[in-house]
Design a protein around this motif. Sequence first.
Motif, short mmCIF file in Angstrom:
data_model
loop_
_atom_site.label_atom_id
_atom_site.label_comp_id
_atom_site.label_asym_id
_atom_site.label_seq_id
_atom_site.Cartn_x
_atom_site.Cartn_y
_atom_site.Cartn_z
N LYS A 1 0.83 -1.19 0.00
CA LYS A 1 0.00 0.00 0.00
C LYS A 1 0.88 1.26 0.00
CE LYS A 1 -4.50 0.65 2.15
NZ LYS A 1 -5.07 0.27 3.46
N ALA A 2 1.95 1.20 0.80
CA ALA A 2 2.87 2.35 0.88
C ALA A 2 3.53 2.59 -0.47
CB ALA A 2 3.93 2.12 1.97
N ASN A 3 3.91 1.52 -1.14
CA ASN A 3 4.53 1.65 -2.45
C ASN A 3 4.10 0.48 -3.34
OD1 ASN A 3 6.01 1.89 -4.73
ND2 ASN A 3 8.03 1.81 -3.73
N PRO A 4 3.11 0.73 -4.20
CA PRO A 4 2.59 -0.36 -5.04
C PRO A 4 3.65 -0.99 -5.95
CG PRO A 4 1.15 1.55 -5.11
CD PRO A 4 2.37 1.98 -4.39
N ASP A 5 4.76 -0.30 -6.18
CA ASP A 5 5.82 -0.88 -7.02
C ASP A 5 6.75 -1.80 -6.24
OD1 ASP A 5 4.93 0.46 -9.23
OD2 ASP A 5 6.17 2.23 -8.82
N LEU A 6 6.59 -1.84 -4.93
CA LEU A 6 7.51 -2.64 -4.11
C LEU A 6 7.36 -4.14 -4.42
CD1 LEU A 6 9.46 -2.32 -1.60
CD2 LEU A 6 7.52 -2.98 -0.22
N ARG A 7 8.49 -4.83 -4.44
CA ARG A 7 8.48 -6.29 -4.60
C ARG A 7 9.33 -6.91 -3.50
NH1 ARG A 7 4.90 -4.77 -6.92
NH2 ARG A 7 4.30 -5.02 -9.10
N MET A 8 9.00 -8.19 -3.19
CA MET A 8 9.58 -8.81 -1.99
C MET A 8 10.53 -9.96 -2.30
SD MET A 8 8.01 -7.06 0.31
CE MET A 8 8.71 -7.98 1.66
N SER A 9 11.44 -10.20 -1.35
CA SER A 9 12.19 -11.46 -1.36
C SER A 9 12.20 -12.01 0.07
CB SER A 9 13.59 -11.25 -1.92
OG SER A 9 14.49 -10.95 -0.92
N SER A 10 12.62 -13.27 0.20
CA SER A 10 12.54 -13.90 1.52
C SER A 10 13.57 -15.02 1.64
CB SER A 10 11.14 -14.49 1.72
OG SER A 10 11.03 -15.16 2.95
N ASP A 11 13.73 -15.50 2.87
CA ASP A 11 14.45 -16.76 3.12
C ASP A 11 13.44 -17.78 3.62
OD1 ASP A 11 16.83 -15.41 2.65
OD2 ASP A 11 17.32 -15.21 4.78
N PHE A 12 13.67 -19.03 3.27
CA PHE A 12 12.81 -20.13 3.74
C PHE A 12 13.66 -21.26 4.26
CE2 PHE A 12 10.50 -17.97 0.40
CZ PHE A 12 9.23 -17.85 0.93
N ILE A 13 13.14 -21.93 5.28
CA ILE A 13 13.75 -23.17 5.75
C ILE A 13 12.71 -24.28 5.59
CG2 ILE A 13 14.65 -24.41 7.76
CD1 ILE A 13 15.65 -21.75 8.85
N VAL A 14 13.09 -25.36 4.90
CA VAL A 14 12.17 -26.51 4.85
C VAL A 14 12.72 -27.63 5.73
CG1 VAL A 14 11.35 -26.00 2.51
CG2 VAL A 14 13.27 -27.58 2.82
N GLY A 15 11.80 -28.43 6.25
CA GLY A 15 12.21 -29.57 7.06
C GLY A 15 12.68 -29.21 8.45
N PHE A 16 12.17 -28.10 8.99
CA PHE A 16 12.42 -27.81 10.41
C PHE A 16 11.80 -28.94 11.23
CE2 PHE A 16 11.40 -25.94 14.51
CZ PHE A 16 12.59 -25.29 14.81
N PRO A 17 12.40 -29.31 12.39
CA PRO A 17 11.87 -30.42 13.18
C PRO A 17 10.34 -30.34 13.36
CG PRO A 17 13.88 -29.64 14.17
CD PRO A 17 13.61 -28.76 12.99
#
Length: 444
Positions: A300-316
């Motif tokens: 909403k603050a900036n409609p042009d904003l795009r995201m990235s992330s980190d993910f962990i799979v297989g956490f206990p």
Amino acid sequence: MLKKYFIKTFGCQMNVYDSSRIADMLKKEGYEETAKQQEADIVIFNTCHIREKAAEKLFSDLGRAHIIEQERAESGKRTIIGVVGCVVQAQDDQIMKRAPFVDFAVGPLMYHKITEILQQINHRKEHENFVLTDFPAISKFDFLPENKSQGACSYLAIQEGCNNFCTYCVVPYTRGAEYSRPVKDVLTEAKRLLATGTLEINVLGQNVNSYHGEDENGKERDLAYLLNRLAELDGLKRLRYTTSYPADMNDDLIACHKNLRVLMPYLHLPVQSGSDRILKAMNRRHNSADYLKIIEKLYKANPDLRMSSDFIVGFPGETDEDFTATLDVVNQVKYIQAFSFKYSRRPGTPAAVMENQVEEKVKKERLEILQNLLFDYQEKFNKSCIGQTMPVLFEQKGRHKGQLIGRTPYMQNLHIETKRDNMNKIVDVVVTEATTNSLSGREV
Ligand code: SAH
Ligand code: SF4
Ligand code: F3S
């Protein structure tokens, strides 16, 4: 003849920044950089402990360094081998046991001592190694020599350490408690970088948005305040901050994405998992709804904003259902870039001794599914850029003559062929081709 140093850096951007500060120190002592390890009188490995693989790599590199050291010794040349970074803080005894030829091992908060150690090594009578892993009361930043730009994009560490203690993570143990540099020191360093050729500053911290440095009047200030001050500086064209913790995204910081023209429309905000049960077991202070709410506010603050992330799979304890919840978050946020990892058991962290560890085979399968989905979104976004004009900051020469590689506002790599001298400049480029990993274009 000038003595030479060689530094190999593993791990995160903070390590890249630290290596450049260590290099500044060595240059001040009269050393010169070399990209060839065989030529180096000092070889330094700046290490990462985040996952098992990263840490294991060090020992194969050290083995190779020892062979080179012996070869050089045959022609009368001495080599000093040092290990710095997060593995030292976590496993200094292991290093000295498995690689006793190492001359010094210095943890992340003690880099300012390296010059002193080198002097001691030069005066020692027989092999004796130096290990420094204190968490000192003083800040290393006050003792490092002044730095300059090494190109148009510069990192600037403003915060170090982490108090979050996610149950899988070693960082709070390797980098210690959170410390924020004073506002004045950050601005002084930023001005120096801008005066020496920097156009883009990426302010760094392990948990950068919990920044709480003191201003000139001794008042604690947050990241939003600091970004506003940085944005006022002459010559700054681009500003970024990494890495942020979702629970510390306050409204003022979100407003920066609306108000600050120099703040790039790309944000790395790791969610790790989409399952509330797993997020709780990870000791993250957010659930998936909180996270999605923050992203909604950001968009909403900036409609042009795009995201990235980190993910962990297989956490206990991660079930198929938990994993599906992670895929759901990906489908909602549509990340344009992401890093994803199989959970790695780190000694000394609470999750390492949890009983319900996930089988390697399952982790592998989940990682593949997740990465395929992430790559799809990444490719889709890259392809959607075809035909658009983007300002690109060129910072690297390509393999062929006339080829330059730069970064778009969204951190995509973009190549062009050009006859002009566009290095270290921001130039408008029309995107002509796109793959999952990069773009090509031509100057407007
Ligand atoms: N401070 C940052 C990132 C720290 S480490 C943050 O909080 O987001 C970078 C990434 O490595 C983490 O985001 C996480 O996804 C991953 N990571 C950390 N510990 C890990 C582990 N034990 N196994 C697998 N991945 C891990
Ligand atoms: Fe590690 Fe969590 Fe701190 Fe990030 S926030 S550095 S993942 S403990
Ligand atoms: Fe690795 Fe230390 Fe960075 S463990 S990810 S180098 S903070």
